[in-house]
Design an enzyme around this catalytic site. Structure first.
Site, short mmCIF file in Angstrom:
data_model
loop_
_atom_site.label_atom_id
_atom_site.label_comp_id
_atom_site.label_asym_id
_atom_site.label_seq_id
_atom_site.Cartn_x
_atom_site.Cartn_y
_atom_site.Cartn_z
CG MET A 263 2.40 -8.57 0.46
SD MET A 263 2.56 -8.30 -1.47
CE MET A 263 1.00 -9.25 -2.53
CD GLU A 264 -0.14 -5.36 -3.84
OE1 GLU A 264 0.65 -5.28 -3.00
OE2 GLU A 264 -0.05 -5.38 -4.92
CG ASN A 265 -0.94 -10.45 1.35
OD1 ASN A 265 0.21 -10.47 1.08
ND2 ASN A 265 0.06 -9.92 2.23
CD GLU A 298 0.96 -1.65 0.41
OE1 GLU A 298 0.49 -2.94 -0.27
OE2 GLU A 298 1.92 -1.85 0.26
CG HIS A 301 -1.48 -2.24 -4.50
ND1 HIS A 301 -1.80 -2.28 -5.52
CD2 HIS A 301 -0.80 -2.15 -3.82
CE1 HIS A 301 -0.17 -1.97 -6.15
NE2 HIS A 301 0.03 -2.09 -4.90
CD GLU A 320 3.31 -2.21 -6.67
OE1 GLU A 320 3.06 -1.41 -6.16
OE2 GLU A 320 2.84 -3.13 -6.58
N1 B3K Z 1 3.43 -4.99 -3.75
C1 B3K Z 1 4.09 -4.80 -3.22
C2 B3K Z 1 5.57 -5.36 -2.93
C3 B3K Z 1 6.02 -6.52 -3.21
C4 B3K Z 1 7.69 -6.60 -3.14
C5 B3K Z 1 8.10 -8.28 -3.23
N2 B3K Z 1 9.51 -8.02 -3.82
C6 B3K Z 1 3.53 -3.84 -1.57
C7 B3K Z 1 3.27 -2.40 -2.80
O1 B3K Z 1 3.99 -2.30 -3.56
O2 B3K Z 1 2.63 -1.85 -2.18
ZN ZN Z 2 2.43 -1.11 -4.30
#
Ligand code: B3K
Ligand code: ZN
Length: 871
Positions: A263-265, A298, A301, A320
């Protein structure tokens, strides 16, 4: 959880009633009970006295204050907190409690082993506190975390660390500030004890960025690869896209319990440890490759997703599809482009096309959604990336990059739509993309039907192209699309024929924009062999009546490696299809001996990369074969594929053995040359395993016993299992005793157990549910054992006695309440029942009906089951 379908429509988008410019979060952290205090600065956007309706699920509300005064004017209804009689601008403080240790859905704040971590995309933040939990509300976040210092020495959140301190009672606190406004889905918090790999990156403008990779204690020796992948990705994004990192620190934390890959937080990525940890003894070449790709994805992103984000979740492919395209390009630039492309195309053809043919069919920008988590799909990601790739093909690299610059400078700091992206590309290129936009709204796999005609007298070649998109579960009526069709023409001897019309050169990318179109080529002096849909220039199926000779000509002469591979696959598939029909007619299978020499020629071709040879020699998987026709017969597919493995093995045995010996890599290094060699060597071993049992057994055992790395170990084990060699159980138990305490490695073992081509596997899988290394609570374990069983062992999963289905009814019933996201992924093969015979259909429908009757059916499963049963 509800049985009432609540569908959201893209067209219903309305801007938020309030904006939240800043939020300060205060976490009094404890795995059993965490207290969250959120103070937000809010401005109403409407002139009337609109109530503030916040999202919040499974939260225990303690208090609501406005401008520091306890506020009584609120109510709670259906996962909403409704606050009324508010001024135009105000400060809102909400205190609530949550129970991370009870959070088995792994959405919001949860416990992964000893680590507390968060997952907020798409709607996890509302499991932490009450908020306008939608991607178009961008706020500046500050986060203060207070926790026991011994148990949680590291307290992490987004942005830069600005303050920290200690309390006398053994607790400590850290405060983080993220200067970039962001939607709540990018919020992250991690608390735990780790080993930390630290490094540094200097950006192109000379800023120094601190890099930190947090892994479980004792795993530092598995972190180097991920760190170098990160630095490589940072450099590549500067070079190819001109994009530079923006914060002073970039952190990655590896956790064991995670619903997806990573996850790209903002500034604090949380990763499934599977996509971080690697060392020679535990990771295969493929693992190394995937780690590099996910780390890059990531990181990319940060610009395509974080700095420019989505207006609403229907626009998910905006970030995405684009980011997958970027990570694909990164992998291609740093490795063998053709082989990377082949991998992407295999996935499209075997899995995305299958999604299009399923009850879950949807456009890359869906129009209606019940549970957003169900739309993190191959369609949104992979087909979304193909749509970006088509734009790239139509515009060319430099105009595409100009479009990217325009997109980012126009929308930096904003939440935008897929239309905004296409508009930037249109503005930068001057091309009319009106028709192209239909790729965003139309679902399904288009078919290009191509017929040709050669006029020897006029030396003219005509290509008649028609396109049709069959109806999908979600959309009956389809329209023509703008399809870039990349072609080349060859003489029968394999020389390239320049494309021209009336003396003018023609670009190799033809614009197919109508239902039917004819393209005419002049000065073609002999009947050509067309190379069609080069590079898979559009996500479509191709129907052209190739002869064996034409395909062999392309396999041997095409200038483009992808086309060579594609020709080989078409050749194999044409016979495999014929064989399936023969199987159904109880006839002996036609195994074309004349093709063997063609494949031997490929095997011995020193001018081709060994990795490409390995791909050309790979017989399509059972899932790829399944997509060759509407009706799926797993028994026929399995039988035919096994026959081909043995046919190749028997006819090429000596050459395979020679190449096997020739491509040894005595020292293990993850370089492109060496991974390519191992790919070829191990595909040879896979075939050799199907040779004379005693010799095969010895060869496979020897590789296993002498191997110094997981790539060769796993290849030997896979070969032993696939060919059902006598040594397989001995090797499997040796592997188990060696790795039983290493969960990520044990996932490989679970995978192999689940994919044994033996009928008793259902019982084995059931028994393994109680194996000490297995846990239904851990998504990686579930995917390795149960996911693999259902998706990679179709012949046993779909056994006509229904044993596989019955097992899944039990599993899905448990996962429905425990982890709905994981359950919803696992149910996929069952909702596709329509493509099977009536006996299997009946079984699968029965399972779905039973699940539907559960009184606590999750939204995730409910959406899929409803669609399947009403389709
Ligand atoms: N953005 C997240 C995926 C989140 C999924 C939520 N159910 C990872 C990614 O695509 O980079
Ligand atoms: Zn992604």
């Amino acid at each position: 959880m509800t049985n009432q379908p609540q569908i959201k429509y893209r067209q219903d988008y309305r801007p938020p009633s309030h904006l939240i410019s800043d939020i300060h979060l205060d976490f009094n952290l404890n795995e059993k009970k965490t207290r969250v205090t959120a103070t937000s600065q809010i401005q109403r956007q409407t002139s009337e006295d609109t109530p503030l309706i916040l999202n919040g699920e499974n939260l225990i509300l303690i208090s609501v204050s406005v401008n520091d005064q306890i506020w009584p004017h609120y109510s709670q209804k259906d996962d909403h907190l409704i606050i009324e009689q508010l001024p135009k601008a105000f400060s809102l403080t909400i205190v609530n409690e949550i129970h991370p240790d009870k959070n088995t859905a792994l959405e919001g704040l949860y416990l992964s082993g000893q680590t507390l971590c968060t997952q907020c995309e798409s709607k996890g933040f509302r499991h932490i506190t009450f908020f306008l939990d939608r991607p178009d509300v961008l706020a500046r976040f500050t986060t203060r975390i207070l926790a026991d210092k011994k148990r949680y020495p590291y307290l992490l959140s987004n942005g830069n660390k600005i303050r920290q301190g200690e309390l006398k009672d053994g607790r400590h606190w850290v405060e983080w500030a993220d200067p970039f406004p962001k939607p709540s889905y990018l919020f992250a918090l991690v608390a735990g004890d780790f080993d930390v790999l630290r490094d540094q990156f200097t950006t192109q403008s000379g800023r120094s960025v601190e890099l930190a990779l947090f892994v479980d204690k004792g795993h530092l020796d598995r972190a180097d690869w991920a760190m170098s992948a990160l630095k490589k990705a940072m450099k590549w994004d500067e070079n190819r896209f001109g994009l530079e990192y923006d914060l002073d620190i970039y952190m990655i934390v590896a956790v064991d319990f995670f619903n997806m890959g990573a996850m790209e937080n903002k500034g604090l990525n949380v990763f499934n440890s599977k996509y971080v940890l690697a060392k020679t003894e535990t990771a295969t070449d493929k693992d190394y490759l995937h780690i590099e790709a996910v780390i890059a994805h990531e990181y990319f992103h940060n610009w395509t997703g974080n700095r420019v984000t989505c207006r609403d979740w229907f626009q998910l492919s905006l970030k995405e599809g684009l980011t997958v395209f970027r990570d694909q390009e990164f992998s291609s630039d740093s490795g063998c482009r053709a082989v990377r492309r082949i991998e992407n195309v295999r996935l499209m053809r075997s899995a995305q096309f299958a999604e299009d043919a399923s009850p879950m069919a949807h456009p890359i920008r869906p129009d209606k959604v019940m549970e957003m988590n169900n739309f993190y799909t191959l369609t949104v990601y992979e087909k979304g990336a193909e749509v970006i790739r088509m734009l790239h093909t139509l515009l060319g690299e430099s105009v595409f990059q100009a479009g990217m610059k325009r997109y980012i400078s126009r929308h930096d700091g904003c939440a935008v739509t897929c239309d905004d992206f296409v508009q930037a590309m249109e503005d930068a290129s001057g091309l009319d993309l009106t028709l192209f936009r239909r790729w965003y709204s139309q679902s399904g796999t288009p078919e290009l039907i191509i017929r040709d005609h050669y006029d020897a007298q006029k030396q003219q070649y005509h290509l008649q192209v028609s396109q049709i998109t069959p109806p999908t579960a979600d959309q009956e009526k389809k329209y023509p699309l703008h399809i870039p069709l990349d072609i080349e023409l060859y003489t029968k001897k394999g020389e390239v024929i320049p494309l021209q019309n009336q003396g003018q050169p023609i670009d190799s990318v033809l614009n197919v924009i109508k239902a039917e179109q004819t393209f005419i080529f002049d000065s073609v002096s002999s009947e050509p062999v067309p190379s069609l849909l080069r590079e898979f220039s559009a996500p479509v199926k191709l129907d052209y009546p190739y002869t064996d000779q034409q395909l062999i000509c392309l396999m041997q002469n095409a200038r483009n490696d992808f086309s060579r591979w594609d020709a080989s696959q078409r050749l194999l598939n044409s016979y495999i299809k014929k064989n399936i029909a023969e199987f159904h007619e109880n006839e002996p299978l036609t195994l074309p001996l004349h093709l063997i020499e063609v494949f031997r020629h490929v095997l011995l071709n020193d001018n081709l990369s060994p990795a490409l040879i390995a791909e050309i020699l790979t017989i399509p998987s059972e899932n790829e074969i399944a997509e060759l026709s509407c009706f799926i017969d797993p028994d026929a597919i399995h039988f035919v594929r096994q026959k081909w493995l043995r046919f190749f093995s028997a006819s090429l045995s000596e050459t395979l053995w020679d190449q096997y010996q020739k491509h040894q890599t005595p020292i293990y290094r993850v370089t492109h040359t060496d991974t390519a060699k191992r790919a070829l060597k191990n595909i040879c071993l896979q075939y050799l395993a199907f040779g004379r049992t005693d010799i095969a057994d010895q060869r496979v055992k020897t590789q296993y016993q002498t191997s110094s790395n997981m790539t060769d170990t796993f290849a030997a084990l896979t070969a032993a299992v696939a060919a059902q060699l006598p040594c397989r159980d001995f090797l499997l138990s040796d592997f188990e005793s060696r790795w039983h305490s290493d969960p990520l490695v044990m996932d490989k073992w679970f995978f192999l157990q689940a994919t044994r081509p033996e009928k008793e596997v259902v019982d084995k899988v059931r028994a393994l549910l109680t194996h000490p290394s297995f846990s239904l609570m851990n998504p990686n374990r579930v995917r390795a054992l149960l996911g693999a069983f259902a998706s990679s062992n179709p012949v046993v999963f779909h056994a006509k006695d229904g044993a596989g289905y019955t097992l899944f009814l039990e599993i899905l019933t448990t996962l429905n309440t425990q982890n709905p996201q994981v359950a919803a992924r696992l149910i996929e093969p069952l909702i596709r029942f329509k493509r099977y015979d009536s006996v299997r259909q009946k079984w699968m429908k029965q399972v779905l009906e039973k699940l539907k009757a559960l009184n606590n059916l999750s939204k995730d499963l409910n959406e899929k089951i409803l669609k399947a049963l009403e389709d």
